[in-house]
Design an enzyme around this catalytic site. Structure first.
Site, PDB file in Angstrom:
ATOM      1  N   TRP A 103     -35.740  99.147 -38.027  1.00  0.00           N
ATOM      2  CA  TRP A 103     -36.449  98.077 -38.731  1.00  0.00           C
ATOM      3  C   TRP A 103     -37.889  98.448 -39.041  1.00  0.00           C
ATOM      4  O   TRP A 103     -38.407  98.108 -40.109  1.00  0.00           O
ATOM      5  CB  TRP A 103     -36.347  96.769 -37.943  1.00  0.00           C
ATOM      6  CG  TRP A 103     -34.925  96.350 -37.801  1.00  0.00           C
ATOM      7  CD1 TRP A 103     -34.170  96.325 -36.670  1.00  0.00           C
ATOM      8  CD2 TRP A 103     -34.043  95.958 -38.865  1.00  0.00           C
ATOM      9  NE1 TRP A 103     -32.884  95.927 -36.950  1.00  0.00           N
ATOM     10  CE2 TRP A 103     -32.780  95.698 -38.291  1.00  0.00           C
ATOM     11  CE3 TRP A 103     -34.206  95.800 -40.247  1.00  0.00           C
ATOM     12  CZ2 TRP A 103     -31.680  95.288 -39.052  1.00  0.00           C
ATOM     13  CZ3 TRP A 103     -33.113  95.390 -41.000  1.00  0.00           C
ATOM     14  CH2 TRP A 103     -31.872  95.139 -40.401  1.00  0.00           C
ATOM     15  N   ASP A 173     -43.314  92.105 -36.226  1.00  0.00           N
ATOM     16  CA  ASP A 173     -41.992  91.587 -36.573  1.00  0.00           C
ATOM     17  C   ASP A 173     -41.333  91.197 -35.254  1.00  0.00           C
ATOM     18  O   ASP A 173     -40.973  92.044 -34.447  1.00  0.00           O
ATOM     19  CB  ASP A 173     -41.198  92.686 -37.293  1.00  0.00           C
ATOM     20  CG  ASP A 173     -39.702  92.374 -37.407  1.00  0.00           C
ATOM     21  OD1 ASP A 173     -39.284  91.263 -37.035  1.00  0.00           O
ATOM     22  OD2 ASP A 173     -38.962  93.269 -37.861  1.00  0.00           O
ATOM     23  N   LYS A 197     -31.758  84.981 -35.937  1.00  0.00           N
ATOM     24  CA  LYS A 197     -31.479  85.582 -34.633  1.00  0.00           C
ATOM     25  C   LYS A 197     -31.411  84.529 -33.526  1.00  0.00           C
ATOM     26  O   LYS A 197     -30.530  84.566 -32.681  1.00  0.00           O
ATOM     27  CB  LYS A 197     -32.572  86.594 -34.271  1.00  0.00           C
ATOM     28  CG  LYS A 197     -32.865  87.629 -35.334  1.00  0.00           C
ATOM     29  CD  LYS A 197     -31.806  88.689 -35.414  1.00  0.00           C
ATOM     30  CE  LYS A 197     -32.244  89.810 -36.347  1.00  0.00           C
ATOM     31  NZ  LYS A 197     -31.242  90.869 -36.449  1.00  0.00           N
TER      32      LYS A 197
END
Length: 255
Positions: A103, A173, A197
């Site tokens: 990511w 993040d 999530k």
């Protein structure tokens, strides 16, 4: 329990609390006497304004968000945020990134489209199996921010100590760890998390940004929608937002 529930711990859309789902189901056809489902009502209505305001207030209380930070509900999830961070924060055109997995690599690739990216630490040498030492990073004076992916789901690593950014803005993040543990928001300039999530349905990100990072002087190529200030100035209602996601996330915050 009258039926079997699948326990989904996947890194994509994951479980929501059962009491929240039951409350949502009970309000599906008629939200609090409005005669409508939340998916049907105007985002400009007083009913939805209250839903949005309550969601923000509960998140602020939950995280202890200081008054000089804005809470934004932005469509598009993490992939949009990779670009928005660079578009909005690269005032000098330089972003420092810690490379810790899939990511952060995606964020780096996107940021390179808008300015210079300096990888100030990396764990690529051992297939991203650890978090590199970030206690003495080589951060240039003209750097605009230091970016981390605080929890890498694919590689399975997380930070226990935040980087020393040498006074530069820390951007994180927090998608896969958002609301999973206490967070001192004041240590960050910007926190963002895709909501699917931990807190709601896919299609939206929560952005928590310090007010001094909101800019009027963005490059002309930046679309109106991609400006954090656009969302801050309009309480995340500049356009029709992801009303359903805001509603569901608000339920989880209250839970």
């Amino acid at each position: 329990m009258k039926y079997g529930r699948t326990y989904n711990f996947s890194a994509g859309p994951a479980m929501m609390p059962e009491p929240v789902l039951e409350e949502i189901a009970a309000e599906m056809m008629n939200y609090r006497g409005s005669g409508m489902c939340v998916m049907e009502m105007s985002h400009r209505s007083k009913v939805f304004q209250q839903i949005r305001d309550e969601a923000e207030a509960d998140l602020r209380k939950l995280m202890g968000i200081p008054g000089n930070y804005k809470v934004l509900f932005i469509q598009g999830g993490g992939t949009v945020q990779f670009a928005m961070v660079a578009m909005n924060l690269m005032k000098n055109g330089v972003g420092c990134y810690v490379e810790t997995g899939a990511w952060s690599k995606k964020a780096i690739a996107e940021a390179k489209k808008y300015g210079e990216v300096k990888i100030v630490a990396s764990s690529a040498d051992k297939n991203f199996s650890y978090i590199p030492d970030c206690s003495n990073l080589d951060i240039p004076e003209n750097a605009d921010y230091v970016y981390i992916c605080e929890n890498e789901t694919i590689n399975g690593t997380t930070y226990f100590n935040l980087p020393d950014t040498k006074g530069k803005v820390l951007v994180s993040d927090q998608s896969s760890m958002f609301l999973s543990r206490p967070c001192d928001v004041s240590r960050y300039g910007l926190i963002w998390g895709g909501v699917q999530k931990n807190v709601g349905p896919a299609g939206m990100a929560v952005v928590i940004i310090r007010e001094d990072l909101l800019r009027d002087d963005l490059p002309k190529f930046v679309p109106t929608y991609m400006s954090y200030k656009t969302h801050a100035d309009n309480d995340s209602l500049y356009n029709t937002p992801n009303c359903w996601a805001i509603y569901c996330c608000g339920k989880v915050f209250k839970y």
